[in-house]
Design a protein around this motif. Sequence first.
Motif, PDB file in Angstrom:
ATOM      1  N   ALA A   1      41.081  36.783  33.052  1.00 53.46           N
ATOM      2  CA  ALA A   1      41.690  36.886  34.375  1.00 53.46           C
ATOM      3  C   ALA A   1      41.367  35.669  35.237  1.00 53.46           C
ATOM      4  O   ALA A   1      42.076  35.384  36.201  1.00 53.46           O
ATOM      5  CB  ALA A   1      41.207  38.161  35.066  1.00 53.46           C
ATOM      6  N   LYS A   2      40.307  34.940  34.880  1.00 57.34           N
ATOM      7  CA  LYS A   2      39.901  33.769  35.654  1.00 57.34           C
ATOM      8  C   LYS A   2      40.434  32.464  35.077  1.00 57.34           C
ATOM      9  O   LYS A   2      40.119  31.397  35.584  1.00 57.34           O
ATOM     10  CB  LYS A   2      38.378  33.694  35.731  1.00 57.34           C
ATOM     11  N   ILE A   3      41.232  32.554  34.007  1.00 56.82           N
ATOM     12  CA  ILE A   3      41.760  31.348  33.359  1.00 56.82           C
ATOM     13  C   ILE A   3      43.285  31.414  33.360  1.00 56.82           C
ATOM     14  O   ILE A   3      43.879  32.348  32.839  1.00 56.82           O
ATOM     15  CB  ILE A   3      41.245  31.210  31.914  1.00 56.82           C
ATOM     16  N   ARG A   4      43.914  30.430  33.975  1.00 54.24           N
ATOM     17  CA  ARG A   4      45.375  30.322  33.963  1.00 54.24           C
ATOM     18  C   ARG A   4      45.775  29.392  32.823  1.00 54.24           C
ATOM     19  O   ARG A   4      45.175  28.333  32.625  1.00 54.24           O
ATOM     20  CB  ARG A   4      45.873  29.769  35.302  1.00 54.24           C
TER      21      ARG A   4
ATOM     22  N   VAL B   1      34.966  29.342  34.492  1.00 52.38           N
ATOM     23  CA  VAL B   1      34.206  29.962  33.407  1.00 52.38           C
ATOM     24  C   VAL B   1      32.735  29.949  33.816  1.00 52.38           C
ATOM     25  O   VAL B   1      32.337  29.235  34.743  1.00 52.38           O
ATOM     26  CB  VAL B   1      34.400  29.221  32.061  1.00 52.38           C
ATOM     27  N   ARG B   2      31.925  30.734  33.141  1.00 54.15           N
ATOM     28  CA  ARG B   2      30.520  30.867  33.510  1.00 54.15           C
ATOM     29  C   ARG B   2      29.722  29.592  33.256  1.00 54.15           C
ATOM     30  O   ARG B   2      28.922  29.180  34.080  1.00 54.15           O
ATOM     31  CB  ARG B   2      29.896  32.041  32.757  1.00 54.15           C
ATOM     32  N   ASP B   3      29.949  28.943  32.092  1.00 52.39           N
ATOM     33  CA  ASP B   3      29.153  27.767  31.745  1.00 52.39           C
ATOM     34  C   ASP B   3      29.937  26.865  30.793  1.00 52.39           C
ATOM     35  O   ASP B   3      31.072  27.166  30.419  1.00 52.39           O
ATOM     36  CB  ASP B   3      27.811  28.177  31.132  1.00 52.39           C
ATOM     37  N   ASP B   4      29.308  25.753  30.394  1.00 55.82           N
ATOM     38  CA  ASP B   4      29.978  24.804  29.499  1.00 55.82           C
ATOM     39  C   ASP B   4      30.234  25.388  28.114  1.00 55.82           C
ATOM     40  O   ASP B   4      31.182  24.990  27.437  1.00 55.82           O
ATOM     41  CB  ASP B   4      29.163  23.511  29.384  1.00 55.82           C
ATOM     42  N   LYS B   5      29.417  26.330  27.701  1.00 52.46           N
ATOM     43  CA  LYS B   5      29.641  26.978  26.405  1.00 52.46           C
ATOM     44  C   LYS B   5      30.973  27.739  26.418  1.00 52.46           C
ATOM     45  O   LYS B   5      31.746  27.677  25.470  1.00 52.46           O
ATOM     46  CB  LYS B   5      28.480  27.914  26.084  1.00 52.46           C
ATOM     47  N   GLN B   6      31.245  28.443  27.520  1.00 54.99           N
ATOM     48  CA  GLN B   6      32.513  29.160  27.636  1.00 54.99           C
ATOM     49  C   GLN B   6      33.674  28.182  27.753  1.00 54.99           C
ATOM     50  O   GLN B   6      34.754  28.439  27.230  1.00 54.99           O
ATOM     51  CB  GLN B   6      32.487  30.096  28.844  1.00 54.99           C
ATOM     52  N   ARG B   7      33.470  27.074  28.438  1.00 56.52           N
ATOM     53  CA  ARG B   7      34.514  26.053  28.545  1.00 56.52           C
ATOM     54  C   ARG B   7      34.880  25.536  27.160  1.00 56.52           C
ATOM     55  O   ARG B   7      36.052  25.438  26.805  1.00 56.52           O
ATOM     56  CB  ARG B   7      34.050  24.893  29.416  1.00 56.52           C
ATOM     57  N   THR B   8      33.862  25.218  26.378  1.00 50.00           N
ATOM     58  CA  THR B   8      34.101  24.725  25.013  1.00 50.00           C
ATOM     59  C   THR B   8      34.822  25.771  24.176  1.00 50.00           C
ATOM     60  O   THR B   8      35.753  25.451  23.427  1.00 50.00           O
ATOM     61  CB  THR B   8      32.768  24.334  24.355  1.00 50.00           C
TER      62      THR B   8
ATOM     63  N   ALA C   1      47.839  19.103  22.414  1.00 53.85           N
ATOM     64  CA  ALA C   1      46.684  18.672  23.196  1.00 53.85           C
ATOM     65  C   ALA C   1      46.312  19.783  24.165  1.00 53.85           C
ATOM     66  O   ALA C   1      47.110  20.675  24.441  1.00 53.85           O
ATOM     67  CB  ALA C   1      46.996  17.388  23.964  1.00 53.85           C
ATOM     68  N   VAL C   2      45.069  19.706  24.681  1.00 54.34           N
ATOM     69  CA  VAL C   2      44.614  20.686  25.660  1.00 54.34           C
ATOM     70  C   VAL C   2      44.077  19.924  26.867  1.00 54.34           C
ATOM     71  O   VAL C   2      43.238  19.039  26.728  1.00 54.34           O
ATOM     72  CB  VAL C   2      43.516  21.606  25.080  1.00 54.34           C
ATOM     73  N   SER C   3      44.583  20.273  28.038  1.00 52.05           N
ATOM     74  CA  SER C   3      44.124  19.679  29.291  1.00 52.05           C
ATOM     75  C   SER C   3      43.079  20.599  29.905  1.00 52.05           C
ATOM     76  O   SER C   3      43.356  21.755  30.230  1.00 52.05           O
ATOM     77  CB  SER C   3      45.313  19.502  30.248  1.00 52.05           C
ATOM     78  N   ASP C   4      41.858  20.088  30.070  1.00 45.72           N
ATOM     79  CA  ASP C   4      40.733  20.876  30.580  1.00 45.72           C
ATOM     80  C   ASP C   4      40.656  20.747  32.091  1.00 45.72           C
ATOM     81  O   ASP C   4      40.236  19.730  32.617  1.00 45.72           O
ATOM     82  CB  ASP C   4      39.444  20.380  29.932  1.00 45.72           C
ATOM     83  N   GLU C   5      41.075  21.793  32.797  1.00 48.03           N
ATOM     84  CA  GLU C   5      40.992  21.848  34.250  1.00 48.03           C
ATOM     85  C   GLU C   5      40.070  22.996  34.651  1.00 48.03           C
ATOM     86  O   GLU C   5      40.189  23.538  35.752  1.00 48.03           O
ATOM     87  CB  GLU C   5      42.393  22.046  34.844  1.00 48.03           C
ATOM     88  N   LEU C   6      39.156  23.366  33.735  1.00 46.68           N
ATOM     89  CA  LEU C   6      38.246  24.492  33.984  1.00 46.68           C
ATOM     90  C   LEU C   6      37.022  24.007  34.741  1.00 46.68           C
ATOM     91  O   LEU C   6      36.518  22.910  34.504  1.00 46.68           O
ATOM     92  CB  LEU C   6      37.814  25.115  32.664  1.00 46.68           C
ATOM     93  N   ARG C   7      36.515  24.877  35.637  1.00 49.86           N
ATOM     94  CA  ARG C   7      35.275  24.601  36.355  1.00 49.86           C
ATOM     95  C   ARG C   7      34.225  25.571  35.843  1.00 49.86           C
ATOM     96  O   ARG C   7      34.457  26.785  35.776  1.00 49.86           O
ATOM     97  CB  ARG C   7      35.466  24.790  37.860  1.00 49.86           C
ATOM     98  N   ALA C   8      33.069  25.038  35.510  1.00 50.54           N
ATOM     99  CA  ALA C   8      31.990  25.869  34.995  1.00 50.54           C
ATOM    100  C   ALA C   8      31.008  26.210  36.118  1.00 50.54           C
ATOM    101  O   ALA C   8      30.670  25.369  36.941  1.00 50.54           O
ATOM    102  CB  ALA C   8      31.262  25.146  33.875  1.00 50.54           C
ATOM    103  N   GLY C   9      30.567  27.472  36.139  1.00 46.78           N
ATOM    104  CA  GLY C   9      29.505  27.877  37.044  1.00 46.78           C
ATOM    105  C   GLY C   9      29.933  28.232  38.448  1.00 46.78           C
ATOM    106  O   GLY C   9      29.095  28.495  39.295  1.00 46.78           O
TER     107      GLY C   9
END
Length: 121
Positions: free
Chosen positions: A73-76, A90-97, A111-119
Amino acid sequence: MTSRTRFSIASLALPLAVLAASPAVQAAHQDAPAAPSSTGRTAAPRDTEVASDRAITSEVRARLANARTLDPAKIRVSTTDGVVKLEGTVRDDKQRTMAMELARSVRGVTAVSDELRAGTD
């Protein structure tokens, strides 16, 4: 065969032999792909189907939802020309990965564009 016919055939044979021996003709002949040995299936099947952006987005969302440690729900998720864009938190870099790897594993993703913020929530 008349002598005139023999002369015509003989007069064509020499120029054709010279043309066939020319380096340009030999190079073109060598670059030409080999004809298939049969008209059936190839030895290794090729996956030529390209997944649509909508199907890719749906599959990435499903994989994120099935990951027990991620909150989908927190990831578009959006996809344009096979490029998946992940936005949100996401909670941390492990979840981002993990989210990045799940998206990359979907067929059709280029390709994947990483626009996620951790923590951050």
